[in-house]
Motif scaffolding. Structure first.
Motif, PDB file in Angstrom:
ATOM      1  N   ARG A  43       0.787  -1.300  -0.216  1.00 26.36           N
ATOM      2  CA  ARG A  43       0.205  -0.477   0.360  1.00 26.36           C
ATOM      3  C   ARG A  43       0.609   1.382   0.233  1.00 26.36           C
ATOM      4  O   ARG A  43       1.762   1.679   0.710  1.00 26.36           O
ATOM      5  CB  ARG A  43      -0.889   0.254   1.878  1.00 26.36           C
ATOM      6  CG  ARG A  43      -2.225  -1.041   0.905  1.00 26.36           C
ATOM      7  CD  ARG A  43      -2.817  -1.018   1.905  1.00 26.36           C
ATOM      8  NE  ARG A  43      -4.043   0.118   1.748  1.00 26.36           N
ATOM      9  CZ  ARG A  43      -4.747   0.892   3.039  1.00 26.36           C
ATOM     10  NH1 ARG A  43      -4.280   0.414   4.070  1.00 26.36           N
ATOM     11  NH2 ARG A  43      -5.602   1.609   2.225  1.00 26.36           N
ATOM     12  N   ASP A  44       0.678   2.314  -0.980  1.00 29.08           N
ATOM     13  CA  ASP A  44       1.317   3.575  -1.371  1.00 29.08           C
ATOM     14  C   ASP A  44       1.839   4.260   0.062  1.00 29.08           C
ATOM     15  O   ASP A  44       2.299   4.727   0.938  1.00 29.08           O
ATOM     16  CB  ASP A  44       0.872   4.009  -2.251  1.00 29.08           C
ATOM     17  CG  ASP A  44       1.422   3.599  -3.321  1.00 29.08           C
ATOM     18  OD1 ASP A  44       2.592   2.884  -3.447  1.00 29.08           O
ATOM     19  OD2 ASP A  44       0.596   3.754  -4.820  1.00 29.08           O
ATOM     20  N   ILE A  45       0.116   4.797   0.870  1.00 28.42           N
ATOM     21  CA  ILE A  45       0.092   4.892   1.659  1.00 28.42           C
ATOM     22  C   ILE A  45       0.648   4.238   3.161  1.00 28.42           C
ATOM     23  O   ILE A  45       1.950   5.193   3.634  1.00 28.42           O
ATOM     24  CB  ILE A  45      -1.159   5.076   2.143  1.00 28.42           C
ATOM     25  CG1 ILE A  45      -1.695   6.251   3.612  1.00 28.42           C
ATOM     26  CG2 ILE A  45      -2.299   3.994   2.689  1.00 28.42           C
ATOM     27  CD1 ILE A  45      -1.222   7.460   3.764  1.00 28.42           C
ATOM     28  N   ASN A  46       1.116   3.366   2.833  1.00 27.61           N
ATOM     29  CA  ASN A  46       2.286   2.538   4.639  1.00 27.61           C
ATOM     30  C   ASN A  46       3.263   2.916   4.300  1.00 27.61           C
ATOM     31  O   ASN A  46       4.440   3.375   5.097  1.00 27.61           O
ATOM     32  CB  ASN A  46       2.223   1.222   4.121  1.00 27.61           C
ATOM     33  CG  ASN A  46       0.758   0.856   4.833  1.00 27.61           C
ATOM     34  OD1 ASN A  46      -0.162   1.247   5.556  1.00 27.61           O
ATOM     35  ND2 ASN A  46       0.036  -0.858   4.789  1.00 27.61           N
ATOM     36  N   TRP A  47       4.470   3.575   2.231  1.00 28.09           N
ATOM     37  CA  TRP A  47       5.047   4.138   2.296  1.00 28.09           C
ATOM     38  C   TRP A  47       5.531   5.301   2.718  1.00 28.09           C
ATOM     39  O   TRP A  47       6.664   4.795   3.370  1.00 28.09           O
ATOM     40  CB  TRP A  47       4.962   3.834   1.252  1.00 28.09           C
ATOM     41  CG  TRP A  47       6.155   2.333   0.668  1.00 28.09           C
ATOM     42  CD1 TRP A  47       5.340   1.670   0.452  1.00 28.09           C
ATOM     43  CD2 TRP A  47       7.246   1.515   1.505  1.00 28.09           C
ATOM     44  NE1 TRP A  47       5.819   0.007   0.004  1.00 28.09           N
ATOM     45  CE2 TRP A  47       7.424   0.148   0.873  1.00 28.09           C
ATOM     46  CE3 TRP A  47       8.454   1.909   1.910  1.00 28.09           C
ATOM     47  CZ2 TRP A  47       8.635  -0.695   0.494  1.00 28.09           C
ATOM     48  CZ3 TRP A  47       9.698   0.957   2.189  1.00 28.09           C
ATOM     49  CH2 TRP A  47       9.402  -0.063   1.581  1.00 28.09           C
ATOM     50  N   LYS A  48       4.171   6.058   2.792  1.00 27.39           N
ATOM     51  CA  LYS A  48       4.355   7.745   3.148  1.00 27.39           C
ATOM     52  C   LYS A  48       5.186   7.349   4.432  1.00 27.39           C
ATOM     53  O   LYS A  48       5.553   8.375   5.121  1.00 27.39           O
ATOM     54  CB  LYS A  48       3.044   8.508   3.006  1.00 27.39           C
ATOM     55  CG  LYS A  48       3.196   9.244   3.752  1.00 27.39           C
ATOM     56  CD  LYS A  48       2.127   9.930   3.476  1.00 27.39           C
ATOM     57  CE  LYS A  48       1.448  11.833   4.143  1.00 27.39           C
ATOM     58  NZ  LYS A  48       0.174  11.745   4.241  1.00 27.39           N
ATOM     59  N   TYR A  49       4.051   6.373   5.367  1.00 32.30           N
ATOM     60  CA  TYR A  49       4.266   6.789   6.724  1.00 32.30           C
ATOM     61  C   TYR A  49       5.519   6.350   7.375  1.00 32.30           C
ATOM     62  O   TYR A  49       7.124   6.723   8.111  1.00 32.30           O
ATOM     63  CB  TYR A  49       3.618   5.570   7.623  1.00 32.30           C
ATOM     64  CG  TYR A  49       1.782   6.244   7.693  1.00 32.30           C
ATOM     65  CD1 TYR A  49       1.855   7.735   7.550  1.00 32.30           C
ATOM     66  CD2 TYR A  49       1.227   5.129   7.333  1.00 32.30           C
ATOM     67  CE1 TYR A  49       0.452   8.301   7.263  1.00 32.30           C
ATOM     68  CE2 TYR A  49      -0.373   6.071   6.428  1.00 32.30           C
ATOM     69  CZ  TYR A  49      -0.663   7.329   7.045  1.00 32.30           C
ATOM     70  OH  TYR A  49      -1.403   7.993   6.792  1.00 32.30           O
ATOM     71  N   MET A  50       6.456   4.539   6.529  1.00 33.80           N
ATOM     72  CA  MET A  50       7.471   4.320   6.548  1.00 33.80           C
ATOM     73  C   MET A  50       8.796   4.708   6.385  1.00 33.80           C
ATOM     74  O   MET A  50      10.140   4.964   6.448  1.00 33.80           O
ATOM     75  CB  MET A  50       7.534   2.641   5.821  1.00 33.80           C
ATOM     76  CG  MET A  50       6.667   2.047   6.505  1.00 33.80           C
ATOM     77  SD  MET A  50       6.661   0.144   6.149  1.00 33.80           S
ATOM     78  CE  MET A  50       6.009   0.282   4.357  1.00 33.80           C
TER      79      MET A  50
END
Length: 156
Positions: A43-50
């Motif tokens: 999920r792209d949104i998870n990369w934003k956080y990671m």
């Protein structure tokens, strides 16, 4: 209600959302180590956080993963518990399919630590003989290299 807890949780429609929410909350806290499951990377949104921190991909050969999972059972791995064949073959084939889908996402990690590389460095034939300390040391070495490369790039 006879399903193991992990299967009840992972079959819920909000699973991806609460995982993302957990990553968002954790990304707000400094100096943490957060281990995610393999699916978090898709999920792209998870990369934003990671990417608020430094990301490490621990690359384990599929054969090694399949043997580990087959030894303990698939109760905690509902995505691998389908298909036919013996447990190892079923797990390996499902891991292979998942890894093809996730390969591009894993390449977003800042650092990749290969268990095969560690085994080669230590002269080990069986990857299960790699100690957690050896893995942690390699993670630190790779992070140091990443930070040094970034520092040089920033000064140019």
């Amino acid at each position: 209600m006879g399903l193991p807890m992990t299967q009840r949780v992972f079959r819920g429609s909000d699973t991806k959302c609460w995982k993302s929410e957990a990553l968002r909350n954790l990304s707000l806290m400094p100096r943490q180590v957060v281990a995610t499951g393999g699916g978090a990377v898709v999920r792209d949104i998870n990369w934003k956080y990671m990417k608020k921190g430094l990301t490490v991909y621990l690359q384990v050969p599929l054969d090694t993963l399949a043997r580990r999972i087959a030894a303990v059972g698939m109760d905690s791995r509902p995505l691998l518990d389908f298909g036919s064949g013996d447990a190892y073959t079923k797990i390996f084939m499902n891991l292979f399919t998942l890894s093809k889908k996730r390969r591009q996402a894993y390449s977003n990690a800042d650092v990749t630590v290969s268990l095969q590389h560690i085994a080669t460095q230590e002269g080990l034939e069986d990857l299960s003989n790699i100690t957690p300390s050896a893995i942690a040391l390699e993670v630190l070495v790779q992070i140091q290299g990443f930070l040094l490369r970034n520092e040089r790039e920033m000064s140019i």
